[in-house]
Scaffold this motif. Structure first.
Motif, PDB file in Angstrom:
ATOM      1  N   ARG A   1      12.141  23.929  14.034  1.00  0.00           N
ATOM      2  CA  ARG A   1      11.787  23.294  12.750  1.00  0.00           C
ATOM      3  C   ARG A   1      12.403  24.063  11.581  1.00  0.00           C
ATOM      4  NH1 ARG A   1       7.401  21.781  15.737  1.00  0.00           N
ATOM      5  NH2 ARG A   1       6.356  23.759  15.560  1.00  0.00           N
TER       6      ARG A   1
ATOM      7  N   ARG B   1       5.639  12.082  23.297  1.00  0.00           N
ATOM      8  CA  ARG B   1       5.622  13.518  23.627  1.00  0.00           C
ATOM      9  C   ARG B   1       4.711  13.803  24.818  1.00  0.00           C
ATOM     10  NH1 ARG B   1       3.990  16.540  18.446  1.00  0.00           N
ATOM     11  NH2 ARG B   1       4.620  18.400  19.576  1.00  0.00           N
TER      12      ARG B   1
ATOM     13  N   VAL C   1      17.825  25.523  23.844  1.00  0.00           N
ATOM     14  CA  VAL C   1      16.590  26.309  23.710  1.00  0.00           C
ATOM     15  C   VAL C   1      16.632  27.601  24.522  1.00  0.00           C
ATOM     16  CG1 VAL C   1      14.771  24.786  22.872  1.00  0.00           C
ATOM     17  CG2 VAL C   1      15.467  24.607  25.213  1.00  0.00           C
TER      18      VAL C   1
ATOM     19  N   ASP D   1       6.715  14.456  14.004  1.00  0.00           N
ATOM     20  CA  ASP D   1       6.475  14.137  15.417  1.00  0.00           C
ATOM     21  C   ASP D   1       4.990  14.123  15.775  1.00  0.00           C
ATOM     22  OD1 ASP D   1       6.285  16.879  15.230  1.00  0.00           O
ATOM     23  OD2 ASP D   1       7.483  17.320  17.007  1.00  0.00           O
TER      24      ASP D   1
ATOM     25  N   THR E   1       9.276  28.167  20.181  1.00  0.00           N
ATOM     26  CA  THR E   1      10.596  27.531  20.069  1.00  0.00           C
ATOM     27  C   THR E   1      10.516  26.344  19.103  1.00  0.00           C
ATOM     28  OG1 THR E   1      10.026  26.523  22.194  1.00  0.00           O
ATOM     29  CG2 THR E   1      11.702  28.242  22.216  1.00  0.00           C
ATOM     30  N   GLY E   2       9.361  25.659  19.079  1.00  0.00           N
ATOM     31  CA  GLY E   2       9.192  24.542  18.139  1.00  0.00           C
ATOM     32  C   GLY E   2       9.335  25.019  16.695  1.00  0.00           C
TER      33      GLY E   2
ATOM     34  N   ARG F   1       3.442  16.840  10.504  1.00  0.00           N
ATOM     35  CA  ARG F   1       4.737  16.880  11.180  1.00  0.00           C
ATOM     36  C   ARG F   1       5.164  15.462  11.518  1.00  0.00           C
ATOM     37  NH1 ARG F   1       4.181  21.260  15.894  1.00  0.00           N
ATOM     38  NH2 ARG F   1       5.262  19.614  17.005  1.00  0.00           N
TER      39      ARG F   1
ATOM     40  N   GLY G   1       5.256  27.125  23.810  1.00  0.00           N
ATOM     41  CA  GLY G   1       6.180  25.976  23.816  1.00  0.00           C
ATOM     42  C   GLY G   1       7.454  26.235  24.598  1.00  0.00           C
ATOM     43  N   PHE G   2       7.526  27.316  25.297  1.00  0.00           N
ATOM     44  CA  PHE G   2       8.651  27.625  26.187  1.00  0.00           C
ATOM     45  C   PHE G   2       8.079  28.388  27.379  1.00  0.00           C
ATOM     46  CE2 PHE G   2      12.070  29.852  28.132  1.00  0.00           C
ATOM     47  CZ  PHE G   2      13.208  29.097  27.911  1.00  0.00           C
TER      48      PHE G   2
HETATM   49  P1  AMP Z   1       6.215  22.183  19.583  1.00  0.00           P
HETATM   50  O1  AMP Z   1       6.079  22.681  18.203  1.00  0.00           O
HETATM   51  O2  AMP Z   1       6.183  23.298  20.614  1.00  0.00           O
HETATM   52  O3  AMP Z   1       5.251  21.071  19.919  1.00  0.00           O
HETATM   53  O4  AMP Z   1       7.696  21.562  19.722  1.00  0.00           O
HETATM   54  C1  AMP Z   1       8.091  20.453  18.914  1.00  0.00           C
HETATM   55  C2  AMP Z   1       9.345  19.820  19.500  1.00  0.00           C
HETATM   56  O5  AMP Z   1      10.391  20.799  19.544  1.00  0.00           O
HETATM   57  C3  AMP Z   1       9.220  19.317  20.919  1.00  0.00           C
HETATM   58  O6  AMP Z   1       8.666  18.008  20.988  1.00  0.00           O
HETATM   59  C4  AMP Z   1      10.674  19.352  21.369  1.00  0.00           C
HETATM   60  O7  AMP Z   1      11.412  18.273  20.832  1.00  0.00           O
HETATM   61  C5  AMP Z   1      11.183  20.623  20.704  1.00  0.00           C
HETATM   62  N1  AMP Z   1      10.989  21.803  21.571  1.00  0.00           N
HETATM   63  C6  AMP Z   1      10.201  22.899  21.330  1.00  0.00           C
HETATM   64  N2  AMP Z   1      10.256  23.778  22.346  1.00  0.00           N
HETATM   65  C7  AMP Z   1      11.087  23.231  23.261  1.00  0.00           C
HETATM   66  C8  AMP Z   1      11.546  23.631  24.548  1.00  0.00           C
HETATM   67  N3  AMP Z   1      11.131  24.769  25.109  1.00  0.00           N
HETATM   68  N4  AMP Z   1      12.412  22.809  25.190  1.00  0.00           N
HETATM   69  C9  AMP Z   1      12.840  21.666  24.659  1.00  0.00           C
HETATM   70  N5  AMP Z   1      12.449  21.197  23.469  1.00  0.00           N
HETATM   71  C10 AMP Z   1      11.573  21.978  22.765  1.00  0.00           C
END
Ligand code: AMP
Length: 210
Positions: A36, A166, A64, A157, A31-32, A155, A85-86
């Motif tokens: 992006r 985070r 999401v 973040d 999902t990330g 990134r 990530g989900f």
């Molecule tokens: P990641 O790449 O999985 O570390 O996700 C990066 C950012 O995307 C996270 O810090 C959230 O802001 C957002 N994000 C990704 N997946 C989710 C999710 N399942 N629920 C809520 N926010 C998400």
């Protein structure tokens, strides 16, 4: 098999997912990465998600959950998928339980200290989502993605203050999922600190696919 990768941001979920895609022949859904890409394309979803992501907060569940539902309904997910990530909250896990049967939640265990060290070296390709680490897993050519040739960048973040936020978000909202899937008897925990190959091997053993 429908598999979930649990673990803190920076635990190595994306890297492990890349290995499991090859090994299991099923796609991973991050999902990330989808968010992006939406930001890079300045879509309405991207515009809604950007502020939350830049601040190290979770994007609202409704957004999401909708995008995940749409993604796993695609034909390539019919034979199984790996979620990276989900879910990240209990309501997301409950929504997922209504639309798919989850077989296993693989939990990558890594301490906050190790994660903070790792994130400072992490690089990502914003085009195809491939992840690298300047010391542990560098691209073949500095700053260039091995897979698609696009630029490999830090990134936003992954900046230290955002990483700390985070991790706090993770402990508060996402870590309870271990208990959620534990109660369903689906959690398999693996040590994510022993290097990429050892982690892959531990995952393959836990899943019975080696
Ligand atoms: P990641 O790449 O999985 O570390 O996700 C990066 C950012 O995307 C996270 O810090 C959230 O802001 C957002 N994000 C990704 N997946 C989710 C999710 N399942 N629920 C809520 N926010 C998400």
């Amino acid at each position: 098999m429908n598999l979930i990768l649990l673990g803190a941001p920076g635990a190595g979920k994306g890297t492990l997912a890349a290995y499991l895609i090859e090994k299991m022949g099923i796609p991973s859904v991050s999902t990330g990465n989808i968010l992006r890409e939406a930001i890079a394309n300045n879509t309405p979803l991207g515009q809604q998600a950007k502020g939350f992501m830049d601040a190290g907060q979770l994007v609202p569940d409704g957004l999401v959950i909708d995008l995940l539902k749409e993604r796993i309904a695609q034909p390539d997910c019919a034979g199984g998928f790996i979620l990276d990530g989900f879910p990240r909250t209990i309501p997301q896990a409950e929504a997922l339980d209504k639309i798919a049967q989850i077989d296993c939640a693989l939990s990558l265990e890594v301490s906050d200290e190790v994660i903070e060290g790792r994130m400072s070296g992490r690089r990502v390709c914003l085009k195809c989502g491939a992840t690298y680490h300047i010391e542990n897993n560098p691209p073949k050519t500095d700053g260039v993605c091995d897979k698609c040739g696009d630029a490999v960048v830090i990134r936003k973040d992954d900046m230290p203050e955002v990483v700390r936020q985070r991790l706090a978000t993770y402990h508060k909202q996402t870590e309870p999922l271990k208990d959620y899937y534990g109660k369903q008897g689906k959690v398999k925990a693996i040590d994510g600190t022993k290097g990429i190959r050892m982690t892959e091997q531990a995952a393959a053993e836990a899943l019975g696919i080696n």
